[in-house]
Design a protein around this motif. Structure first.
Motif, PDB file in Angstrom:
ATOM      1  N   UNK A 206       0.829  -1.209   0.000  1.00  0.00           N
ATOM      2  CA  UNK A 206       0.000   0.000   0.000  1.00  0.00           C
ATOM      3  C   UNK A 206       0.864   1.260   0.000  1.00  0.00           C
ATOM      4  N   UNK A 207       1.924   1.266   0.806  1.00  0.00           N
ATOM      5  CA  UNK A 207       2.829   2.426   0.848  1.00  0.00           C
ATOM      6  C   UNK A 207       3.542   2.578  -0.493  1.00  0.00           C
ATOM      7  N   UNK A 208       3.991   1.473  -1.058  1.00  0.00           N
ATOM      8  CA  UNK A 208       4.659   1.517  -2.359  1.00  0.00           C
ATOM      9  C   UNK A 208       3.748   2.070  -3.448  1.00  0.00           C
ATOM     10  N   UNK A 209       2.495   1.623  -3.460  1.00  0.00           N
ATOM     11  CA  UNK A 209       1.533   2.111  -4.448  1.00  0.00           C
ATOM     12  C   UNK A 209       1.253   3.602  -4.251  1.00  0.00           C
ATOM     13  N   UNK A 210       1.121   4.019  -2.995  1.00  0.00           N
ATOM     14  CA  UNK A 210       0.856   5.433  -2.703  1.00  0.00           C
ATOM     15  C   UNK A 210       2.019   6.311  -3.150  1.00  0.00           C
ATOM     16  N   UNK A 211       3.235   5.875  -2.876  1.00  0.00           N
ATOM     17  CA  UNK A 211       4.419   6.639  -3.292  1.00  0.00           C
ATOM     18  C   UNK A 211       4.511   6.701  -4.808  1.00  0.00           C
ATOM     19  N   UNK A 212       4.245   5.581  -5.471  1.00  0.00           N
ATOM     20  CA  UNK A 212       4.286   5.539  -6.939  1.00  0.00           C
ATOM     21  C   UNK A 212       3.270   6.507  -7.546  1.00  0.00           C
ATOM     22  N   UNK A 213       2.039   6.480  -7.034  1.00  0.00           N
ATOM     23  CA  UNK A 213       0.992   7.371  -7.552  1.00  0.00           C
ATOM     24  C   UNK A 213       1.327   8.826  -7.252  1.00  0.00           C
ATOM     25  N   UNK A 214       1.836   9.106  -6.028  1.00  0.00           N
ATOM     26  CA  UNK A 214       2.169  10.476  -5.651  1.00  0.00           C
ATOM     27  C   UNK A 214       3.288  11.027  -6.522  1.00  0.00           C
ATOM     28  N   UNK A 215       4.325  10.206  -6.775  1.00  0.00           N
ATOM     29  CA  UNK A 215       5.438  10.662  -7.618  1.00  0.00           C
ATOM     30  C   UNK A 215       4.976  10.878  -9.052  1.00  0.00           C
TER      31      UNK A 215
END
Length: 48
Positions: free
Chosen positions: A33-42
């Motif tokens: 979930x954190x990885x997906x959030x960081x990917x989307x945010x970047x």
């Protein structure tokens, strides 16, 4: 089964029971979930 099972369906209870038996799955879920959030945010900030 704890009291948090009362308001859930049987399938949902089995889902929580799986996490209770295998805590590493919860860790993997949080990391994903954190990885997906960081990917989307970047991706979102690079579009601006």
């Amino acid at each position: 089964m704890g009291p948090y099972y009362r308001g859930t369906s049987q399938g949902m209870g089995a889902f929580f029971d799986t996490f209770y038996e295998h805590p590493i799955l919860m860790l993997l879920l949080v990391v994903a979930a954190v990885g997906a959030a960081v990917y989307i945010w970047r991706k979102k900030t690079s579009d601006d």
